[in-house]
Design a protein around this motif. Structure first.
Motif, mmCIF file in Angstrom:
data_model
loop_
_atom_site.group_PDB
_atom_site.id
_atom_site.type_symbol
_atom_site.label_atom_id
_atom_site.label_comp_id
_atom_site.label_asym_id
_atom_site.label_seq_id
_atom_site.Cartn_x
_atom_site.Cartn_y
_atom_site.Cartn_z
ATOM 1 N N ARG A 125 0.794 -1.234 0.000
ATOM 2 C CA ARG A 125 0.000 0.000 0.000
ATOM 3 C C ARG A 125 0.821 1.274 0.000
ATOM 4 O O ARG A 125 0.303 2.341 -0.268
ATOM 5 C CB ARG A 125 -0.910 0.025 1.237
ATOM 6 N N SER A 126 2.089 1.216 0.384
ATOM 7 C CA SER A 126 2.841 2.469 0.564
ATOM 8 C C SER A 126 4.266 2.277 0.078
ATOM 9 O O SER A 126 4.724 1.140 -0.111
ATOM 10 C CB SER A 126 2.882 2.805 2.055
ATOM 11 N N ALA A 178 6.822 2.521 1.890
ATOM 12 C CA ALA A 178 7.531 1.709 2.897
ATOM 13 C C ALA A 178 7.243 0.224 2.679
ATOM 14 O O ALA A 178 8.127 -0.629 2.835
ATOM 15 C CB ALA A 178 7.148 2.133 4.309
ATOM 16 N N ASP A 179 6.003 -0.098 2.290
ATOM 17 C CA ASP A 179 5.680 -1.494 1.944
ATOM 18 C C ASP A 179 6.535 -1.940 0.758
ATOM 19 O O ASP A 179 7.058 -3.063 0.735
ATOM 20 C CB ASP A 179 4.203 -1.633 1.543
ATOM 21 N N GLU A 214 7.539 5.539 -6.250
ATOM 22 C CA GLU A 214 7.385 4.178 -5.731
ATOM 23 C C GLU A 214 8.403 3.237 -6.368
ATOM 24 O O GLU A 214 8.995 2.393 -5.694
ATOM 25 C CB GLU A 214 5.960 3.676 -5.984
ATOM 26 N N TYR A 266 9.935 -5.809 7.179
ATOM 27 C CA TYR A 266 9.899 -4.733 8.182
ATOM 28 C C TYR A 266 10.775 -5.081 9.373
ATOM 29 O O TYR A 266 11.543 -4.259 9.849
ATOM 30 C CB TYR A 266 8.454 -4.491 8.654
ATOM 31 N N PRO A 287 11.871 6.053 6.453
ATOM 32 C CA PRO A 287 10.952 5.242 5.647
ATOM 33 C C PRO A 287 11.654 4.646 4.439
ATOM 34 O O PRO A 287 10.995 4.099 3.556
ATOM 35 C CB PRO A 287 9.898 6.262 5.208
ATOM 36 N N GLY A 289 9.976 2.464 9.082
ATOM 37 C CA GLY A 289 8.510 2.483 9.083
ATOM 38 C C GLY A 289 7.977 3.436 8.041
ATOM 39 O O GLY A 289 8.744 4.048 7.288
ATOM 40 N N SER A 290 6.670 3.595 8.013
ATOM 41 C CA SER A 290 6.034 4.433 6.986
ATOM 42 C C SER A 290 6.455 5.894 7.162
ATOM 43 O O SER A 290 6.920 6.304 8.241
ATOM 44 C CB SER A 290 4.521 4.327 7.105
ATOM 45 N N LEU A 291 6.230 6.664 6.122
ATOM 46 C CA LEU A 291 6.567 8.092 6.178
ATOM 47 C C LEU A 291 5.795 8.757 7.320
ATOM 48 O O LEU A 291 6.360 9.543 8.090
ATOM 49 C CB LEU A 291 6.219 8.749 4.826
ATOM 50 N N ARG A 325 4.699 7.468 10.085
ATOM 51 C CA ARG A 325 5.241 7.077 11.386
ATOM 52 C C ARG A 325 6.578 7.790 11.659
ATOM 53 O O ARG A 325 6.869 8.196 12.782
ATOM 54 C CB ARG A 325 5.427 5.555 11.400
#
Ligand code: F3S
Length: 404
Positions: free
Chosen positions: A185-186, A188-189, A218, A267, A367, A386-388, A390
């Motif tokens: 989804r992101s 970071a994923d 991406e 992760y 991220p 982690g995600s942007l 976070r």
């Protein structure tokens, strides 16, 4: 050139390129349309590297094609504000000057494709930064091997490289078929996915199926992760990247299959390193939040500004970018917005190649899978990935969210 008729600097360059060509079985040279040179930070080069470059420049070596540089060890303009040491700054400036004497454009970035060095599909180039190589091959459809710093510079000086590896059609077909069966989804994923695939692929060419991609940022994150955990220099995404879109059969016969059903191992591999310092409330203290590995685009800076929403940061916050991107960000008021929150838009460098421990940083949140991968070994930092959202929250709180 080999006979030295154009001087010792050109002969040295030709010797390097032809030696590599012989090792890898090339039977010809191909002209390159651009070069990106790595090995620019004085932190990595040291005095021996500076001497090597200065000597090459003294020998009359000059580049024949547009050539840019990878990040240096500091922001070449704002190094004082960021706390870099004067002696280090002088040596770093000397490195950049040696490149400038050879005619190199002293744009120091791992995203040259965001600032004008953007090859056309099918162009042969000689690039040296692993994430930029991946982007040039996979997203732009240009052709480059993973050059080292000296071999890229040598290619720039003679305007050619040896035709082997990814310059040849037969080596550009995918040998690893990746089926993605979990939601991605992101960015970071994508980084976690890239980390897992890079580990399995090593230097093979992956072909992704079932992957939805919404833009170049991406692809930049995915490619950088695979180039870090593996040595992936080219990948294809069904329905997205140019060679997969061209309709040609990009999949080599007998390609091995890899199924990814869960990103959490990616992760945890990127975040499991012990954070040294705890806050008084038992949370993991984050000294630095780093965004922009590879160097951030304008859209990525905008996302950070939106997430900050005017809140002040407690950790240091660095968004690393190419200088021209910082100038655009300044014109659009984004740089002022980041600075108003206590963050910095840092040009010309990155956390991995700058002497960040000397600046007092010990722990970092990012991220970027590539940044997280190299943070401990190259920068001596404990890392959280982690995600942007976070990571921006970590900057605001000064600790890793949810770590108590
Ligand atoms: Fe670029 Fe530095 Fe990351 S060179 S890709 S920002 S490690």
């Amino acid at each position: 050139m080999l006979a030295g008729e154009l001087g010792p600097g050109v002969r040295k360059a030709m010797e390097i390129v032809t030696a590599l060509g012989r090792i890898y079985g090339a039977n010809r040279l191909v002209p390159v349309s651009s070069v990106q040179v790595a090995g620019v930070s004085y932190k990595n080069l040291g005095d021996a590297g500076l001497e090597f470059l200065s000597e090459w420049a003294d020998q009359g070596a000059r580049v024949r094609v547009p050539t840019t540089l990878n990040p240096a060890g500091m922001d070449l303009v704002r190094w004082r504000v960021l706390g870099f040491d004067e002696a280090f700054a002088q040596r770093q400036q000397a490195v950049v000057e040696a490149f400038a004497r050879m005619g190199v454009t002293t744009t120091c970035t791992c995203t040259p494709y965001l600032v004008g060095n953007r090859p056309q599909p099918g162009d042969h180039v000689a690039w040296a930064e692993s994430s930029a190589i991946s982007f040039a091959n996979s997203v732009l459809g240009a052709r480059t091997n993973r050059e080292g710093g000296p071999s890229a510079l040598a290619a720039a000086i003679i305007g050619r490289t040896a035709a082997y590896g990814l310059h040849l059609d037969e080596n550009r077909r995918a040998t690893l078929r990746v089926e993605v069966r979990c939601p991605v989804r992101s960015p970071a994923d994508l980084g976690a996915l890239g980390y897992l695939v890079g580990k399995a692929a090593r230097n093979r060419v992956p072909f992704y199926e079932g992957l939805e991609i919404s833009g170049e940022d991406e692809l930049k994150a995915l490619g950088a992760a695979m180039a870090a955990s593996g040595a992936v220099a080219l990948y294809h995404v069904a329905g997205v990247t140019p060679e997969a879109l061209a309709g040609a059969d990009v999949l080599a016969p007998g390609a091995e299959r890899l199924v990814i059903e869960d990103l959490s191992p990616g992760y945890s591999a990127l975040s499991q390193l012990e954070i040294g310092t705890l806050s008084p409330h038992g949370q993991e203290k984050i000294d630095l939040v780093w965004i922009g590995c590879p160097h951030a685009s304008l859209a990525e800076i905008e996302q950070v500004v939106t997430l900050l929403d005017g809140r002040r940061v407690r950790s240091a916050l660095w968004i690393t970018v190419a200088r021209a991107v910082r100038e655009q960000a300044a014109r659009r008021g984004l740089m002022a917005a980041v600075e108003a929150c206590g963050g910095q838009v840092v040009a010309d460098t990155c956390v991995v190649v700058a002497p960040v421990r000397e600046l007092g940083f010990r722990s970092m949140a990012t991220p970027s899978a590539k940044g997280a991968y190299y943070g401990p070994t190259h920068a001596g930092l404990a890392v959280r990935y982690g995600s942007l959202a976070r990571c921006v929250q970590a900057a605001v709180e000064g600790t890793w969210p949810g770590s108590s």
